[in-house]
Motif scaffolding. Sequence first.
Motif, short mmCIF file in Angstrom:
data_model
loop_
_atom_site.label_atom_id
_atom_site.label_comp_id
_atom_site.label_asym_id
_atom_site.label_seq_id
_atom_site.Cartn_x
_atom_site.Cartn_y
_atom_site.Cartn_z
N ILE A 342 0.88 -1.16 0.00
CA ILE A 342 0.00 0.00 0.00
C ILE A 342 0.93 1.22 0.00
O ILE A 342 1.68 1.42 0.95
CB ILE A 342 -0.92 0.05 1.24
CG1 ILE A 342 -1.59 -1.32 1.48
CG2 ILE A 342 -1.94 1.16 1.08
CD1 ILE A 342 -2.42 -1.83 0.33
N VAL A 343 0.89 1.99 -1.07
CA VAL A 343 1.81 3.13 -1.23
C VAL A 343 1.06 4.41 -0.89
O VAL A 343 -0.05 4.65 -1.36
CB VAL A 343 2.37 3.20 -2.66
CG1 VAL A 343 3.47 4.26 -2.74
CG2 VAL A 343 2.92 1.84 -3.10
N ARG A 344 1.67 5.21 -0.04
CA ARG A 344 1.02 6.43 0.49
C ARG A 344 1.98 7.60 0.29
O ARG A 344 3.14 7.52 0.69
CB ARG A 344 0.72 6.18 1.97
CG ARG A 344 0.20 7.36 2.74
CD ARG A 344 -1.27 7.63 2.46
NE ARG A 344 -1.71 8.71 3.35
CZ ARG A 344 -1.59 10.00 3.06
NH1 ARG A 344 -1.06 10.38 1.91
NH2 ARG A 344 -2.00 10.92 3.91
N GLY A 345 1.53 8.69 -0.35
CA GLY A 345 2.47 9.75 -0.65
C GLY A 345 1.92 11.16 -0.53
O GLY A 345 0.71 11.41 -0.60
N LEU A 365 0.27 13.20 6.80
CA LEU A 365 0.81 11.88 6.45
C LEU A 365 1.78 11.40 7.53
O LEU A 365 1.75 10.22 7.93
CB LEU A 365 1.53 11.96 5.10
CG LEU A 365 2.23 10.70 4.59
CD1 LEU A 365 2.19 10.64 3.06
CD2 LEU A 365 3.69 10.62 5.04
N MET A 366 2.63 12.28 8.02
CA MET A 366 3.60 11.87 9.03
C MET A 366 2.92 11.44 10.32
O MET A 366 3.32 10.45 10.95
CB MET A 366 4.58 13.02 9.30
CG MET A 366 5.52 13.32 8.14
SD MET A 366 6.55 14.78 8.44
CE MET A 366 7.50 14.23 9.87
N TYR A 531 -8.61 19.90 10.81
CA TYR A 531 -8.81 19.17 9.56
C TYR A 531 -7.53 18.45 9.11
O TYR A 531 -7.59 17.54 8.29
CB TYR A 531 -9.36 20.09 8.48
CG TYR A 531 -10.85 20.31 8.67
CD1 TYR A 531 -11.78 19.44 8.13
CD2 TYR A 531 -11.31 21.36 9.46
CE1 TYR A 531 -13.13 19.62 8.35
CE2 TYR A 531 -12.66 21.55 9.68
CZ TYR A 531 -13.58 20.67 9.12
OH TYR A 531 -14.92 20.84 9.34
N GLY A 532 -6.41 18.86 9.66
CA GLY A 532 -5.20 18.06 9.45
C GLY A 532 -5.34 16.70 10.12
O GLY A 532 -4.99 15.66 9.55
N VAL A 533 -5.90 16.70 11.34
CA VAL A 533 -6.16 15.44 12.03
C VAL A 533 -7.22 14.64 11.28
O VAL A 533 -7.12 13.41 11.14
CB VAL A 533 -6.59 15.71 13.48
CG1 VAL A 533 -7.09 14.43 14.16
CG2 VAL A 533 -5.43 16.29 14.28
N ALA A 534 -8.26 15.33 10.77
CA ALA A 534 -9.30 14.63 10.01
C ALA A 534 -8.71 13.96 8.77
O ALA A 534 -9.10 12.85 8.39
CB ALA A 534 -10.42 15.59 9.62
N LEU A 535 -7.77 14.64 8.11
CA LEU A 535 -7.14 14.04 6.92
C LEU A 535 -6.30 12.83 7.31
O LEU A 535 -6.36 11.79 6.65
CB LEU A 535 -6.26 15.08 6.22
CG LEU A 535 -5.54 14.58 4.97
CD1 LEU A 535 -6.52 14.08 3.92
CD2 LEU A 535 -4.64 15.68 4.39
#
Length: 732
Positions: A342-345, A365-366, A531-535
């Motif tokens: 599973i690639v996440r970028g 992402l981090m 919304y950073g947490v929501a993402l």
Amino acid sequence: MRKRPLLPLFLLLSILSVSAQEQLIGFGKTASDEELKLETEFEKRLSATNLDDWMKRMAAEPHWVGTKFGEENVKWMEKQFKSWGYDTRIDTYQVLFPYPKVRVLELTAPTTYSASLEAVPVEGDPYTAQGDKLLPSYNAFSTDGDVEAELVFVNYGVPSDYEELEKLGIDVKGKIVIAKYYGSWRGIKPKLAAEKGAIGCIIYSDPKDDGYYQGDVYPEGPYKNKTGVQRGSVMDMPLYPGDVLTPGYAATKDAKRLDREEAPTITKIPVLPISYEDAQPLLEALKGPVAPDDWRGALPLTYHIGPGPAKVHLKLEFDWQLKPAHNLIATLKGSEFPDQWIVRGNHHDAWVHGASDPVSGMVALMEEARVIGQLAKEGKRPKRTLVYCGWDAEEPGLIGSTEWVEDHRDELQQKAVAYINTDGNSRGYLGAGGSHSLQAMVSQVAHSVTDPQKGVSVAERRKAANAVRGGDNSFTLSALGSGSDYTPFIQHSGIASLNLGYGGEGSGGEYHTIYDTYTHYTRFKDPGFQYGVALANTAGRITLRLANAEVLPFELTQWHGTIETYLGEVMKTLENMRSEVEKHNKKVEANVYELTMDPKKPLAPAKKEAEVPYLDFSPLQNVIADLKKSIDTFSKADLMALSSAKKAQLNQELMGMEQVLLQDKGLPRRDWFKHQIYAPGFYTGYGVKTLPGVREAIEQKDWKEAQEQIGVLAATLKSFDAQVQKLNSIAK
């Protein structure tokens, strides 16, 4: 580089109703209790404080490709991922990047004016006062040039605008054009201008689209002030993205490179972005016809088209050097299926500070990766391997991700289950685009994530927004065009992909300016990083769902319905074209245009247009009907009752489904783009073209090619049907 901008994408999206969501989620009716428990534990550990601290660190200085601070950022990120239990490395490519040496824009007639080409620092935002550290405003991959000519205003500089100019008898050949941002991706403006014979292009931000007409300007409000300038690439990415000198293969240290003069994605004419402060004297000097109503902006002047008497001098020189692009690759090996990835970028480079674009997505992402790493250390390691990527050189042309995918394409096509992309993020509604086989799974996740402002699911909030705007409550992932790092995965390599983000309420004019800072972001875009947490929660749940599913959550019934919709749209486009031509020709025959023309505002004489023929869509209609039968059979299978060996076999086949939609020879005139369902528009840039081979041939009125592309697409879908039948044989 998104994308661009992300807000219009959100306004087109909708979310699945609860009743429909309960009918079909992946291939199982629900996620397992074990999966949901893990995702709940994951959500509880997400921290907004980390996002805040990391953005302040990563956006402290400008960090475009090749900068020292950009390299410091990627090394710092590598250290974090190592501490979270990931195997890390930095993959570096040598890519061409132009830095501006000379930027001159002067009005030379009928009056004189020298453009400042500088944005002013603002009180209360120390990041905007970093002087020489700030990247000058320019358009990357403009060619060098020194030109002087009369000016012509071309509105947004898109094909329909040139059609309007033709009606007015205005030719831009030998002229310099000035176009507004928006209406299309910026690179289309100089591309089309050059094709029309222009020798230079200026792009400016009109305050009606991006300034005081929208609201208070920075620093009082979030919108673009009069000196703000949007940087950005004008590389011809609809031809191919990535390093301009190594088309289709990786820009390694010893790679064979094109001569710069041979690189087809560098613009043919010089192009420069300017502020609306610098644009106003140029537009005031124009005469000629008054611009149509829908061309006029919000500057305090009468918008004339020209040509002239305004004459401008444009001179640009660039330092063309190979620069290192550093991609961070962090891997967490799967406990059961290590060869399924599973690639996440998300990219980490920026035009200036990049707090919103891209750091807001990168820190989400981090945080997602940190919590998953923490859970893995506690014995809850994902079953499939996770590959987290921090891409460099996205802004100048999706370069870091494209070079990496071209370097690893064979391995990715064997091992990658899906690619999940994020980019800039802000307050508002969930937006999601991607492979339609993932619709059902994304819908389920959207119902599991709570909107931080309203306390309902992000799905319900999205549904409410759609209702207000006159839409329905059905869920459709938007189709992917281009604009961010998913492009090489889905459109070149056939890896099922998603692009996720929140937005629509954190509006502002900071995009690609010196004002995209930590100060601006925390005041206007996402105060408190809710919304950073929501993402992180949304993308993390999708990542975990894909990583741990017994049967991969690809669903084909909704995919089939989407393909039917796309075909219906293409057929309707052709029907509308035929109807419009017939109406136009009847008006020409009846002398309607001549009789209604204002003699004081003459237009070019109207001419009859060639009739639009009927095309034979039956090959496509037949294969889509056959596909429905195969997919209906598959949808009835009890996949969860299969043996472990059968599930493993099924998953392996599902991983390759998207690749069946590729054609090795690619699309007409641009063979890098191989996907037959989604592509960026040839004359819209990031805007998506669905069924692109057929649709673009029709738009170009190349009827022979259109019929050929119908056959190519029918053959592609026939191969897909054969793949579904293979799934059915496994599922028996």
